[in-house]
Design a protein around this motif. Structure first.
Motif, PDB file in Angstrom:
ATOM      1  N   ASP A 286       1.481  20.022 -34.432  1.00  0.00           N
ATOM      2  CA  ASP A 286       1.529  18.560 -34.341  1.00  0.00           C
ATOM      3  C   ASP A 286       0.168  17.917 -34.536  1.00  0.00           C
ATOM      4  N   MET A 287       0.218  16.655 -34.878  1.00  0.00           N
ATOM      5  CA  MET A 287      -0.993  15.851 -35.101  1.00  0.00           C
ATOM      6  C   MET A 287      -0.775  14.467 -34.512  1.00  0.00           C
ATOM      7  N   TYR A 288      -1.762  13.990 -33.757  1.00  0.00           N
ATOM      8  CA  TYR A 288      -1.679  12.646 -33.175  1.00  0.00           C
ATOM      9  C   TYR A 288      -3.024  11.962 -33.388  1.00  0.00           C
ATOM     10  N   THR A 289      -2.984  10.768 -33.964  1.00  0.00           N
ATOM     11  CA  THR A 289      -4.235  10.040 -34.225  1.00  0.00           C
ATOM     12  C   THR A 289      -4.244   8.721 -33.464  1.00  0.00           C
ATOM     13  N   THR A 290      -5.357   8.467 -32.807  1.00  0.00           N
ATOM     14  CA  THR A 290      -5.557   7.196 -32.114  1.00  0.00           C
ATOM     15  C   THR A 290      -6.571   6.389 -32.922  1.00  0.00           C
ATOM     16  N   ALA A 291      -6.154   5.167 -33.319  1.00  0.00           N
ATOM     17  CA  ALA A 291      -7.075   4.258 -34.012  1.00  0.00           C
ATOM     18  C   ALA A 291      -7.368   3.077 -33.079  1.00  0.00           C
ATOM     19  N   ALA A 292      -8.265   2.211 -33.510  1.00  0.00           N
ATOM     20  CA  ALA A 292      -8.672   1.101 -32.633  1.00  0.00           C
ATOM     21  C   ALA A 292      -7.486   0.222 -32.247  1.00  0.00           C
ATOM     22  N   ASP A 293      -6.568  -0.017 -33.194  1.00  0.00           N
ATOM     23  CA  ASP A 293      -5.476  -0.963 -32.928  1.00  0.00           C
ATOM     24  C   ASP A 293      -4.090  -0.346 -33.094  1.00  0.00           C
ATOM     25  N   GLY A 294      -3.963   0.953 -32.988  1.00  0.00           N
ATOM     26  CA  GLY A 294      -2.647   1.568 -33.133  1.00  0.00           C
ATOM     27  C   GLY A 294      -2.760   3.082 -33.154  1.00  0.00           C
ATOM     28  N   TRP A 295      -1.641   3.721 -33.472  1.00  0.00           N
ATOM     29  CA  TRP A 295      -1.592   5.184 -33.463  1.00  0.00           C
ATOM     30  C   TRP A 295      -0.591   5.663 -34.499  1.00  0.00           C
ATOM     31  N   PHE A 296      -0.682   6.940 -34.844  1.00  0.00           N
ATOM     32  CA  PHE A 296       0.341   7.566 -35.697  1.00  0.00           C
ATOM     33  C   PHE A 296       0.329   9.066 -35.463  1.00  0.00           C
ATOM     34  N   TYR A 297       1.485   9.675 -35.705  1.00  0.00           N
ATOM     35  CA  TYR A 297       1.572  11.119 -35.485  1.00  0.00           C
ATOM     36  C   TYR A 297       2.521  11.776 -36.485  1.00  0.00           C
ATOM     37  N   LEU A 298       2.420  13.092 -36.594  1.00  0.00           N
ATOM     38  CA  LEU A 298       3.376  13.918 -37.348  1.00  0.00           C
ATOM     39  C   LEU A 298       3.774  15.091 -36.457  1.00  0.00           C
ATOM     40  N   ARG A 299       5.058  15.379 -36.414  1.00  0.00           N
ATOM     41  CA  ARG A 299       5.548  16.531 -35.662  1.00  0.00           C
ATOM     42  C   ARG A 299       6.909  16.918 -36.186  1.00  0.00           C
TER      43      ARG A 299
END
Ligand code: NAD
Length: 371
Positions: A286-299
């Motif tokens: 899995d991958m989870y990314t935190t950005a300044a104004d949101g997030w996104f992931y793949l799993r």
């Protein structure tokens, strides 16, 4: 500029990457459409030869090559005569296009073969890429590109000298959900990326396999860690400037030479951080990314199929593709048209520069800066 909500849609993807027919059709038998009575010019397919007929060639690439439109399986290189017979029967490969490791260099005289795909143990990638280039053939080399950055540089130079293209088999870079997270990160759709977390691994228990041998380029970091590393690099669009890393094992009797589990942390010039891991001891994906104004992931994020994901704007809706068929088709088109590769040898080199630093960090226990 922020994109409107629900931008992560199938339709947007089709428009952006213009893959509607090609990518999805690669899962089915290729079809050539023509009106009745119209002659269809044969598409000019390039010929590929697979070197090394182990798991990946047999289970994945051979079958995927039955769904490609711009390249076809024309040759094999194997040290095992029984495998040659099986492949010859299954795929109708002519005797003239079957080589072993001693006769390999004669492939230079075979005009049916345009591309050599190196699917050998990692320690053999450099030698066979260089020999393929010297035979005047374009090269697809499996990941990780080689044992270290120095070998990668030699491979790039050999291909440059021979005037052939070199590309790495990083299939995820051809996958729609993955291309979307690259876009979300690199275009800063949710503002600058602050943190990428990613893990890739499975439980490896084959004691006598080359993946457990250091000299053959074994270990979790080499095998699966490059997926986590790639994620951090393609989501930020940056090169790391420093790394810390730790290796662990729960089965010291099995992992005498290589890492079972490696955790590594990267610092990027923008201030983005990545906390990454890889394992031969457990299934992680899995991958989870935190950005300044949101997030996104793949799993899952590195599987051959079934990639799913979402962002703070909602779930992704992209087609599932035959990753390897799409990858090889696009690489063949780049070769045929002389256009730049999506994943050139330099991309494999950039990873191996970081992998070299990771090993140095594990060895020293220190933070290692990357020049
Ligand atoms: P494998 O062990 O199943 O196959 C390796 C092949 O190399 C075998 O056919 C073996 O006979 C041959 N070989 C030739 N000389 C050898 C030697 N001296 N020692 C051992 N084997 C020798 O391995 P695999 O899983 O097919 O992996 C091959 C390559 O493909 C690796 O670089 C691996 O990282 C890569 N791979 C990539 C993906 C992907 O998703 N991109 C998936 C699996 C493997």
């Amino acid at each position: 500029m922020p994109l409107p909500p629900h931008s992560s849609s199938r339709r947007d993807f089709m428009k952006r990457f213009a893959v509607g027919a090609g990518a999805v059709a690669a899962m089915k038998a290729p079809a050539v459409l023509a009106r009745v009575g119209e002659r269809v010019p044969p598409r000019q397919k390039l010929g590929i030869a697979l070197v090394g007929l182990g798991y990946y060639s047999t289970q994945i690439l051979g079958p995927a090559l039955q769904h490609t439109q711009d390249v076809e399986l024309r040759g094999i290189v194997t040290g095992t005569p029984a495998k040659a017979e099986r492949w010859k029967a299954q795929y109708g490969i002519p005797e003239a296009n079957i080589y072993n490791y001693e006769t390999f260099d004669r492939i230079a005289d075979n005009e049916a073969i345009d591309i050599i795909y190196v699917v050998l143990p990692n320690s053999m990638h450099a030698e066979y890429t260089i020999r393929a280039a010297e035979a005047g053939k374009h090269v697809i080399c499996e990941k990780p590109m080689a044992l270290n950055a120095e070998e990668c540089r030699q491979m790039i130079q050999a291909c440059r000298d021979a005037g052939v293209q070199l590309t790495i088999g990083y299939r995820m870079q051809f996958e729609p959900h993955t291309q979307e997270v690259m876009r979300l990160g690199q275009e800063q759709v949710f503002g600058p990326v602050r943190m990428v977390q990613a893990g890739a691994g499975y439980r490896e228990g084959r004691a006598d396999h080359w993946k457990l041998k250091k000299a053959m380029g074994g270990g979790a970091m080499m095998d699966m860690g490059v997926y986590s590393l790639q994620a951090a690099r393609y989501i930020t669009g940056e090169e790391p400037i420093a790394v810390t890393a730790q290796a662990h094992t729960t089965r010291p009797e099995l992992f005498t030479e290589v890492d079972e589990t490696t955790m590594f942390q990267l610092e990027f010039p923008s201030g983005a951080l990545a906390t990454l891991y890889t394992s031969f001891g457990m299934g992680v994906n899995d991958m989870y990314t935190t950005a300044a104004d949101g997030w996104f992931y793949l799993r899952p994020f590195s599987s051959y199929s079934g990639i799913q994901g979402a962002s703070s704007n909602g779930p992704f809706d992209f087609p599932q593709i035959n990753q390897q068929a799409v990858q090889m088709d696009e690489q063949a088109r780049s070769i045929r048209d002389g256009t730049p590769m999506r994943v050139p040898g330099e991309e494999g080199l950039r990873d191996m520069i970081v992998v070299d630093a990771i090993y140095q960090a594990i060895e020293s226990g220190e933070r290692v800066e990357i020049g």
